[in-house]
Write a protein that holds these residues in place. Sequence first.
Motif, PDB file in Angstrom:
ATOM      1  N   GLY A  39     -83.355 -40.452  14.810  1.00  0.00           N
ATOM      2  CA  GLY A  39     -84.364 -40.675  13.787  1.00  0.00           C
ATOM      3  C   GLY A  39     -85.690 -41.187  14.276  1.00  0.00           C
ATOM      4  O   GLY A  39     -86.556 -41.535  13.461  1.00  0.00           O
ATOM      5  N   ALA A  40     -85.903 -41.276  15.580  1.00  0.00           N
ATOM      6  CA  ALA A  40     -87.225 -41.690  16.085  1.00  0.00           C
ATOM      7  C   ALA A  40     -88.282 -40.742  15.532  1.00  0.00           C
ATOM      8  O   ALA A  40     -88.052 -39.537  15.415  1.00  0.00           O
ATOM      9  N   PRO A  41     -89.459 -41.244  15.158  1.00  0.00           N
ATOM     10  CA  PRO A  41     -90.478 -40.383  14.536  1.00  0.00           C
ATOM     11  C   PRO A  41     -90.829 -39.186  15.411  1.00  0.00           C
ATOM     12  O   PRO A  41     -91.032 -39.313  16.614  1.00  0.00           O
ATOM     13  N   PHE A  42     -90.890 -38.021  14.768  1.00  0.00           N
ATOM     14  CA  PHE A  42     -91.244 -36.778  15.450  1.00  0.00           C
ATOM     15  C   PHE A  42     -92.742 -36.545  15.253  1.00  0.00           C
ATOM     16  O   PHE A  42     -93.274 -36.708  14.151  1.00  0.00           O
ATOM     17  N   TYR A  43     -93.419 -36.167  16.320  1.00  0.00           N
ATOM     18  CA  TYR A  43     -94.871 -35.970  16.334  1.00  0.00           C
ATOM     19  C   TYR A  43     -95.112 -34.589  16.920  1.00  0.00           C
ATOM     20  O   TYR A  43     -94.871 -34.370  18.106  1.00  0.00           O
ATOM     21  N   THR A  44     -95.572 -33.641  16.091  1.00  0.00           N
ATOM     22  CA  THR A  44     -95.596 -32.250  16.528  1.00  0.00           C
ATOM     23  C   THR A  44     -97.000 -31.660  16.512  1.00  0.00           C
ATOM     24  O   THR A  44     -97.820 -31.983  15.650  1.00  0.00           O
ATOM     25  N   LEU A  45     -97.250 -30.791  17.467  1.00  0.00           N
ATOM     26  CA  LEU A  45     -98.466 -29.986  17.510  1.00  0.00           C
ATOM     27  C   LEU A  45     -98.179 -28.716  16.726  1.00  0.00           C
ATOM     28  O   LEU A  45     -97.530 -27.804  17.218  1.00  0.00           O
ATOM     29  N   GLY A  46     -98.639 -28.637  15.520  1.00  0.00           N
ATOM     30  CA  GLY A  46     -98.295 -27.507  14.653  1.00  0.00           C
ATOM     31  C   GLY A  46     -96.892 -27.659  14.118  1.00  0.00           C
ATOM     32  O   GLY A  46     -96.629 -28.633  13.404  1.00  0.00           O
ATOM     33  N   PRO A  47     -95.987 -26.764  14.453  1.00  0.00           N
ATOM     34  CA  PRO A  47     -96.049 -25.694  15.467  1.00  0.00           C
ATOM     35  C   PRO A  47     -96.715 -24.411  14.967  1.00  0.00           C
ATOM     36  O   PRO A  47     -96.715 -24.116  13.780  1.00  0.00           O
ATOM     37  N   LEU A  48     -97.282 -23.662  15.923  1.00  0.00           N
ATOM     38  CA  LEU A  48     -97.845 -22.362  15.613  1.00  0.00           C
ATOM     39  C   LEU A  48     -96.711 -21.389  15.330  1.00  0.00           C
ATOM     40  O   LEU A  48     -95.717 -21.353  16.060  1.00  0.00           O
ATOM     41  N   THR A  49     -96.870 -20.586  14.291  1.00  0.00           N
ATOM     42  CA  THR A  49     -95.794 -19.679  13.888  1.00  0.00           C
ATOM     43  C   THR A  49     -96.086 -18.228  14.256  1.00  0.00           C
ATOM     44  O   THR A  49     -95.281 -17.342  13.961  1.00  0.00           O
TER      45      THR A  49
ATOM     46  N   TYR B 137    -107.985 -18.481  14.592  1.00  0.00           N
ATOM     47  CA  TYR B 137    -107.403 -18.894  13.316  1.00  0.00           C
ATOM     48  C   TYR B 137    -106.130 -19.719  13.526  1.00  0.00           C
ATOM     49  O   TYR B 137    -105.306 -19.841  12.622  1.00  0.00           O
ATOM     50  N   ASP B 138    -105.999 -20.310  14.695  1.00  0.00           N
ATOM     51  CA  ASP B 138    -104.762 -21.032  14.972  1.00  0.00           C
ATOM     52  C   ASP B 138    -104.643 -22.332  14.187  1.00  0.00           C
ATOM     53  O   ASP B 138    -103.557 -22.909  14.128  1.00  0.00           O
ATOM     54  N   HIS B 139    -105.737 -22.791  13.570  1.00  0.00           N
ATOM     55  CA  HIS B 139    -105.571 -23.909  12.636  1.00  0.00           C
ATOM     56  C   HIS B 139    -104.733 -23.480  11.440  1.00  0.00           C
ATOM     57  O   HIS B 139    -104.017 -24.293  10.847  1.00  0.00           O
ATOM     58  N   ILE B 140    -104.789 -22.199  11.101  1.00  0.00           N
ATOM     59  CA  ILE B 140    -103.988 -21.673   9.983  1.00  0.00           C
ATOM     60  C   ILE B 140    -102.578 -21.352  10.441  1.00  0.00           C
ATOM     61  O   ILE B 140    -101.593 -21.735   9.786  1.00  0.00           O
TER      62      ILE B 140
ATOM     63  N   MET C  23     -95.659 -37.291  11.998  1.00  0.00           N
ATOM     64  CA  MET C  23     -97.094 -37.127  12.276  1.00  0.00           C
ATOM     65  C   MET C  23     -97.354 -35.743  12.843  1.00  0.00           C
ATOM     66  O   MET C  23     -96.587 -35.249  13.681  1.00  0.00           O
ATOM     67  N   LEU C  24     -98.435 -35.127  12.369  1.00  0.00           N
ATOM     68  CA  LEU C  24     -98.841 -33.804  12.807  1.00  0.00           C
ATOM     69  C   LEU C  24    -100.080 -33.924  13.684  1.00  0.00           C
ATOM     70  O   LEU C  24    -101.008 -34.660  13.349  1.00  0.00           O
ATOM     71  N   CYS C  25    -100.087 -33.219  14.784  1.00  0.00           N
ATOM     72  CA  CYS C  25    -101.282 -33.150  15.625  1.00  0.00           C
ATOM     73  C   CYS C  25    -102.078 -31.928  15.205  1.00  0.00           C
ATOM     74  O   CYS C  25    -101.555 -30.809  15.216  1.00  0.00           O
ATOM     75  N   TYR C  26    -103.321 -32.144  14.813  1.00  0.00           N
ATOM     76  CA  TYR C  26    -104.096 -31.032  14.285  1.00  0.00           C
ATOM     77  C   TYR C  26    -104.359 -29.979  15.349  1.00  0.00           C
ATOM     78  O   TYR C  26    -104.281 -30.219  16.552  1.00  0.00           O
ATOM     79  N   VAL C  27    -104.636 -28.784  14.877  1.00  0.00           N
ATOM     80  CA  VAL C  27    -105.078 -27.678  15.710  1.00  0.00           C
ATOM     81  C   VAL C  27    -106.395 -27.195  15.106  1.00  0.00           C
ATOM     82  O   VAL C  27    -106.514 -27.080  13.887  1.00  0.00           O
ATOM     83  N   THR C  28    -107.371 -26.930  15.935  1.00  0.00           N
ATOM     84  CA  THR C  28    -108.672 -26.470  15.441  1.00  0.00           C
ATOM     85  C   THR C  28    -108.803 -24.962  15.654  1.00  0.00           C
ATOM     86  O   THR C  28    -108.003 -24.349  16.372  1.00  0.00           O
TER      87      THR C  28
END
Length: 721
Positions: free
Chosen positions: A507-517, A524-527, A543-548
């Motif tokens: 249960g440790a907090p998960f912090y993810t970049l996206g994920p890109l699908t 358009y990878d922010h989308i 927590m989500l790590c943004y993608v620009t």
Amino acid sequence: MPIQQFPTSQFGSDSVNPADPAAPASPDVARAMAAFEAAKSVATAADGAPDANAAASAHECTCGANGVDPADAKRFAKQHKVDDQARGSSRRDAVQKRITRPVHFENASGSYDLEIPFTEIKLSDTPSFTLASGRTVPSKPNAPFYDYNTEGPQTDPKDGLPAIRLQWIADRGDTESYEGRARDLADDGRRAEQRGEASKEWRGAKRAPLRAATDPQTGETKHPVTQMWYARHGIVTPEMRYAAAREDCDVELVRSELAAGRAVMPLNINHPEAEPMIIGERFLTKLNANMGNSAVTSSIDEEVAKLRWATKWGADTVMDLSTGNDIHTTREWILRNSPVPIGTVPMYQALEKVQEDPSKLSWELFRDTVIEQCEQGVDYMTIHAGVLLRYVPLTANRVTGIVSRGGSIMAQWCLTHHRESFLYTHFDELCEIFQKYDVCFSLGDGLRPGSLADANDRAQYAELMTLAELTQRAWDHDVQVMIEGPGHVPFDTVRMNIEIEKALCKGAPFYTLGPLTTDAAPGYDHITSAIGATEIARYGTAMLCYVTPKEHLGLPNKDDVKTGVITYKIAAHAADIAKHHPGARRRDDEMSRARFEFRWDDQFNLSYDPDTALAYHDDTLPAGAAKTAHFCSMCGPKFCSMAISQNIRSEFGGATEQRRLADEVLGENAAGAGVGGMTWDADGAEDEASAGAGAGLGAGAGAGGVQRGVFRKVASPKSSR
């Protein structure tokens, strides 16, 4: 009307100013300048008497030399004006105000009057309306809307933010100040050594670093000064009470989740400017914005501007990923001006200290870099300690190899030296350092997949199992931990990734970049990533790590930062709604009421990006009267469904009157019958006020603005065949 001048970007490398003769004379810029000048001529002629010479000149300039028709030039200028307005924050600054509310708190260490920040959005009155009976219902005031605020107080960057936590830390009596590391220009890179100073030294307040108090006889740390240690010992700190007030939850939930390791509060004691926040599945989904210079571009001023810009729009944490010049000094400026936790990847600075040669890295150098950053106040650090020597060959046949910078650096070091990673073999020493400053681990996913083709492979999960082991080792030292997650994952396996992480890492907090699908949409990878981010946060990512839009393409500028933050605010918010997080839908319900009542200004103001919403509306309906019109340019005055719905209520009454009419026509049990003979019984009070245009969401609307009731089964009328 006069044409607005092109603004000069705050990020100089992207500046294009057609009004500036010194602008770069590239073909694209020359074309834009010609279109701009043509648009000014056309617009000037349109505002006054027709100017045949100006029009002819513009036509000759554009169509002759550049092939741009004056009509196209005018459209270009108009679109530029809309885009320029959307890039700004003037509307947002005017209507979304940071306020604070006092919360009194006492514990064994002291008595505190905490000032909790919120965003206040004032709403206009519900307009009056006339019922079918002829009675006029007066307008009704609407209470302001309050939301989570990350912006921090506005101060001069040269002075930094107030150190709000300094007294809280001192009152606990378990820290000590000490001299700390000496200033070393090598911390800022080779160019700083050559100059003899950083390009812009921090001149603001300087404090001696703090660390956990030590026993004078043994020299050992008396106890960790982490929020996890306090929580496990039943101590509720001002930081915990502060975070609970921001989350609108009981402080015991904060304490218990911290104690269990299911939540973290990254709050280095040397970053007293940070406003306490909490990251965990049972709290609002948070988002991180990455920034930082590179060897190619950016400066200290630009990075501080990006920080303030990101927190203005809602970034809960910021990672400084600088790899270029003045790394140490850039970080100092960022920390002294940041109201949110700051994260780093210390490996980047360590690599700069060895002239970017991974083979020269050592534990001693890395350890010194970590202590340097702890003393500055970095709140969490990405440590790629799960990249083990035996896992590196698992990536050899990947399509995109190792895409993590930190992961690839450690993989190269392991293979070069034929040794296990020093981050893994010295992990317990890292824990002992982190517990002295309350630095949170962000255990890096150095072997994360960088393409769908590589997702969910042996390398990814081998590393994750090692991160689970390291999580427990950190917890044994009372050090907080987050787990970083995959970058590119097919949509149908997103949920699987978070559920495996929660099972392995307890249960440790998960912090993810996206994920890109998907991998097929550069620009358009922010989308593409927000799609995966919503799904993974829905099932528990904290927590989500943004993608620009610049992901995979270049270093983000100010516009990209705003786009990335807003995109991920939407993803996090959608996930909180899907999780049925308490109060998550309040903003949506306020927006829906404003939309149905045609309170256009409230719609703009409640938006995550009021400037863009207003710019898009005014692109076609700029007149002031359009802000009270019962239509937009999509449907026009005759085809707006909400206006028609209001007319129906005004003419035929509310739910009671409409049901009576339907009963008369169809029979008592047929009214409202739908598929399977289901109908709706509203349990709220019904009166003729529900018939009006301003009746919110209809009969039975509760505090949340949602019609409350139950479905019941009714006998379907017999049909004749």
